[in-house]
Design an enzyme around this catalytic site. Structure first.
Site, PDB file in Angstrom:
ATOM      1  N   ASN A  37      40.980  48.819  37.936  1.00 16.20           N
ATOM      2  CA  ASN A  37      41.686  49.636  38.924  1.00 16.20           C
ATOM      3  C   ASN A  37      41.269  51.107  38.912  1.00 16.20           C
ATOM      4  OD1 ASN A  37      43.236  47.485  39.874  1.00 16.20           O
ATOM      5  ND2 ASN A  37      44.873  47.829  38.398  1.00 16.20           N
ATOM      6  N   ASP A  90      59.847  50.838  31.493  1.00 14.58           N
ATOM      7  CA  ASP A  90      60.167  50.647  30.073  1.00 14.58           C
ATOM      8  C   ASP A  90      61.575  51.148  29.764  1.00 14.58           C
ATOM      9  OD1 ASP A  90      57.508  49.773  29.728  1.00 14.58           O
ATOM     10  OD2 ASP A  90      56.829  51.839  29.470  1.00 14.58           O
ATOM     11  N   HIS A  99      52.438  53.458  28.179  1.00 19.20           N
ATOM     12  CA  HIS A  99      52.991  52.397  29.019  1.00 19.20           C
ATOM     13  C   HIS A  99      52.183  51.111  28.866  1.00 19.20           C
ATOM     14  CE1 HIS A  99      55.127  50.449  32.252  1.00 19.20           C
ATOM     15  NE2 HIS A  99      54.065  50.377  33.021  1.00 19.20           N
TER      16      HIS A  99
END
Length: 335
Positions: A94, A150, A179
């Site tokens: 990505n 989270d 993350h």
């Protein structure tokens, strides 16, 4: 008058995220961009009677920059979703998409708040930063990696362990670090209200930490190849975006959240480096939001022995992920 843009608006996260942003009464213009289907999603959402006027844009004819022109806030869930057996780090594919979108933002909306959801956030936020630096428009106060999922998972799972699932919103658990997997550090010792029974039970605490760190794997497995956490991520992304909008444009002060940011955003970043014992450029930390974005970087605070061990593991894993993003050399496709 606030213009919000969603890049990746037709995807599994993008569609529900766009819906939730459409419901925010402060947003008066909502532009949706994707390589496919964004126009259809915009037409669908435009039938909902809220102030936000919705438009959709596709790649041809410089659609990304048209969508982004004049944006106040850009939320980016664009990218390939996780599949079974993949970690978030496997999604570094990505990075090229992120570099391309960062350049489009630099060209069309250089002063916008940028909220990055695209995984792996630990690396894609540095990709955004490096692209914006090259364009001469990098503002560390306005570039935020969204690690808020989270945080909401931590509240949900803590309430579940306590046998109080309907009271999840009553529990506040700061989650710092990064993350992804072991970089996710839930500060259970700082939970409000306190949870002494969980902290005293090693087996229960270890299981809870593991579930917070790897909760996304539950969803990937349950969807059996059909995607990853989309609905919960959309809720987390929209909630976080609304916090930023409220602070920047709604006059609401003093909101403390956690986000994955460049530690140069505020002088408090130097103190964070001392707290974590590492010279990292990025970390998910406690921040106070304001009109400029990151108003203050606040201390992590006191950790117990378990959390000190988790911090060490998080720092060790974060370093290479950040370096991967910092050194990425894009050859992005033309939008």
């Amino acid at each position: 008058m606030v213009k919000a843009v969603v890049c990746g608006a037709a995807g599994g996260i993008g569609q529900p995220l766009s819906l939730l942003l459409k419901l925010n009464p402060i947003i008066t213009e909502l532009a949706l961009y994707d390589v496919v289907n964004a126009v259809g999603v915009a037409a669908d959402l435009s039938h909902i009677p809220t102030p936000a006027q919705v438009t959709g844009y596709l790649s041809p004819d410089n659609g990304a920059e048209k969508a982004l022109k004049g944006a106040d806030i850009v939320v980016i869930p664009a990218g390939v979703p996780r599949k079974p057996g993949m970690t978030r780090d496997d999604l570094f594919v990505n990075a090229g998409i992120c570099a391309t979108l960062a350049q489009a933002i630099a060209n069309a909306a250089p002063k916008a708040f940028i909220l990055v959801i695209s995984n792996p956030v630990n690396s894609t936020v540095p990709v955004f930063a490096e692209t914006l630096k090259k364009a001469g428009v990098f503002d560390p106060k306005k570039l935020l990696g969204v690690s808020h999922l989270d945080v909401i998972r931590a509240s949900t799972f803590v309430a579940s362990v306590l046998g109080k699932p309907t009271e999840a919103k009553e529990y506040t658990i700061p989650v710092v670090g990064g993350h992804s997997g072991a970089t996710i550090l839930p500060l259970l010792s700082q939970t409000k209200p306190a949870i002494p029974d969980i902290l005293a039970d090693k087996e229960k605490r270890d299981a809870l930490v593991n579930r917070i760190q790897f909760g996304g794997d539950e969803v990937v497995k349950a969807k059996d190849g059909a995607g990853s956490a989309t609905l919960s991520m959309a809720q987390a992304g929209a909630e976080f975006a609304n916090y930023v909008i409220d602070a920047a444009f709604g006059g609401k002060k003093g909101k403390i959240v956690q986000a994955y940011i460049n530690l140069s955003a505020d002088a408090g970043g130097d103190a964070i480096k001392k707290e974590i014992g590492a010279d990292l450029d990025y970390f998910s930390v406690n921040i106070e939001l304001g009109p400029s974005g990151v108003e203050k970087i606040l201390p992590i605070g006191e950790l117990d022995d378990v959390e000190k061990g988790l911090l060490e593991a998080a720092v060790k894993e974060l370093g290479p992920s950040i370096e991967k993003g910092n050194t990425f050399q894009p050859a992005p496709p033309k939008l």
